[in-house]
Design a protein around this motif. Sequence first.
Motif, PDB file in Angstrom:
ATOM      1  N   THR A  68       3.798  -2.333 -20.736  1.00 26.10           N
ATOM      2  CA  THR A  68       5.194  -2.456 -21.374  1.00 26.10           C
ATOM      3  C   THR A  68       5.427  -1.851 -22.734  1.00 26.10           C
ATOM      4  OG1 THR A  68       6.182  -4.111 -19.798  1.00 26.10           O
ATOM      5  CG2 THR A  68       7.531  -3.671 -21.645  1.00 26.10           C
ATOM      6  N   ASP A  69       6.193  -0.824 -23.024  1.00 26.03           N
ATOM      7  CA  ASP A  69       6.436  -0.510 -24.330  1.00 26.03           C
ATOM      8  C   ASP A  69       7.777  -0.154 -24.376  1.00 26.03           C
ATOM      9  OD1 ASP A  69       6.854   2.133 -23.114  1.00 26.03           O
ATOM     10  OD2 ASP A  69       4.857   2.711 -23.797  1.00 26.03           O
ATOM     11  N   ASP A  70       8.308   0.731 -25.529  1.00 25.95           N
ATOM     12  CA  ASP A  70       9.636   0.868 -25.821  1.00 25.95           C
ATOM     13  C   ASP A  70      10.424   1.876 -24.808  1.00 25.95           C
ATOM     14  OD1 ASP A  70       8.305   3.048 -26.867  1.00 25.95           O
ATOM     15  OD2 ASP A  70       9.671   3.101 -28.779  1.00 25.95           O
ATOM     16  N   ARG A  71       9.439   2.426 -23.934  1.00 29.84           N
ATOM     17  CA  ARG A  71       9.781   3.575 -23.111  1.00 29.84           C
ATOM     18  C   ARG A  71       9.451   2.961 -21.360  1.00 29.84           C
ATOM     19  NH1 ARG A  71      10.782   8.514 -25.992  1.00 29.84           N
ATOM     20  NH2 ARG A  71      10.439   9.645 -24.057  1.00 29.84           N
ATOM     21  N   VAL A 110      18.527   4.193 -21.720  1.00 24.36           N
ATOM     22  CA  VAL A 110      18.393   4.273 -23.209  1.00 24.36           C
ATOM     23  C   VAL A 110      19.525   4.188 -24.032  1.00 24.36           C
ATOM     24  CG1 VAL A 110      17.170   5.519 -25.185  1.00 24.36           C
ATOM     25  CG2 VAL A 110      16.156   5.309 -22.900  1.00 24.36           C
ATOM     26  N   GLU A 111      19.607   3.189 -25.079  1.00 27.05           N
ATOM     27  CA  GLU A 111      20.799   3.318 -25.976  1.00 27.05           C
ATOM     28  C   GLU A 111      20.905   4.679 -26.674  1.00 27.05           C
ATOM     29  OE1 GLU A 111      22.862   0.872 -26.463  1.00 27.05           O
ATOM     30  OE2 GLU A 111      21.929  -1.031 -25.688  1.00 27.05           O
ATOM     31  N   ASP A 112      22.156   4.892 -27.330  1.00 28.68           N
ATOM     32  CA  ASP A 112      22.452   6.061 -28.243  1.00 28.68           C
ATOM     33  C   ASP A 112      22.348   7.245 -27.545  1.00 28.68           C
ATOM     34  OD1 ASP A 112      23.092   4.249 -30.189  1.00 28.68           O
ATOM     35  OD2 ASP A 112      20.734   4.166 -31.027  1.00 28.68           O
ATOM     36  N   SER A 113      22.620   7.323 -26.227  1.00 29.09           N
ATOM     37  CA  SER A 113      22.806   8.641 -25.510  1.00 29.09           C
ATOM     38  C   SER A 113      23.787   9.463 -26.259  1.00 29.09           C
ATOM     39  CB  SER A 113      23.065   8.456 -24.159  1.00 29.09           C
ATOM     40  OG  SER A 113      24.429   8.127 -24.038  1.00 29.09           O
ATOM     41  N   PRO A 114      23.710  10.856 -26.132  1.00 25.76           N
ATOM     42  CA  PRO A 114      24.660  11.863 -26.679  1.00 25.76           C
ATOM     43  C   PRO A 114      25.810  11.854 -26.028  1.00 25.76           C
ATOM     44  CG  PRO A 114      23.065  12.953 -25.324  1.00 25.76           C
ATOM     45  CD  PRO A 114      22.511  11.563 -25.180  1.00 25.76           C
TER      46      PRO A 114
END
Length: 294
Positions: A68-71, A110-114
């Motif tokens: 597990t990681d940030d992706r 994922v947060e902060d999508s365009p």
Amino acid sequence: MTHDAQQLAEESLTRRVLASFAGTPDDRLREVMQSLVTHLHAFIRDVRLTEAEWQAGIDFLTGCGHITDDRRQEFILLSDVLGASMQTITVANPVDGRITESTVFGPFFVEDSPRIPLGGDIAGGAPGQPCWVQGRVTDVAGNPVPGARVEVWEADEDGFYDVQYGDERVAGRAHLFTDDDGRYRFWGLTPTPYPIPHDGPVGRMLAAVNRSPVRAAHLHFMVTAPGLRTLVTHIFVEGDPQLAAGDSVFGVKDSLISAFDVQPAGTPTPDGRDLGGRDWARAEFDIVLAPADA
């Protein structure tokens, strides 16, 4: 049948562990922990778990943590394939035929999508058949919900999300806002079936029990608006063979299956976009949000 003394020893241990949580100041935390202990001990006793099996379980969970990681979130994958994610959603969202049903969040948000404008393209260059998606967001009374944030994300035609590309590209995800009449529209990709990541502990578990890692084709939505309950859902592709074969995370609900109608090459697009002679698809998905206190 275990010997009476053995049974008494096992029951005594469970009682002592339960009692250790009796002084928990938070009532809800105490309830959750004591229920967890009750069911966990019952499971261990039911299957007569061996020490070697216990160690294998610890090693499995350790492996989930290591990958597990940030992706990538292996524990969400584990929760999904065990049906725990969908059961939590089912418990938290009482059946109400007036509102759009919820389904799994999945591990690839994922947060902060365009942000894109109405009619914009979420694909970001990802490969796949262009697909026009439109719909309307309303409340249970049928009133339009203007300014609702519609977050969408999906895999490309090869079954990969952008976080799996290995670089920093953002593709197949974006957010937009409904217009004054509650309507939204965007270009995306026609969803295709794909396997969840199965190169880690969860994948090895699925292989060991002869289960497929493949998900039914879908497009993720998360819709938020003030005063209304946040909706996390998918739309699934009508006619997808994987619907009959089974979705590896149990996320399919009949009400979320939508027609994705393929348009022959040269068919005019709703916004006049030139697709260079390619065929494309279109889908319509109306969304009804519950009150925030529902």
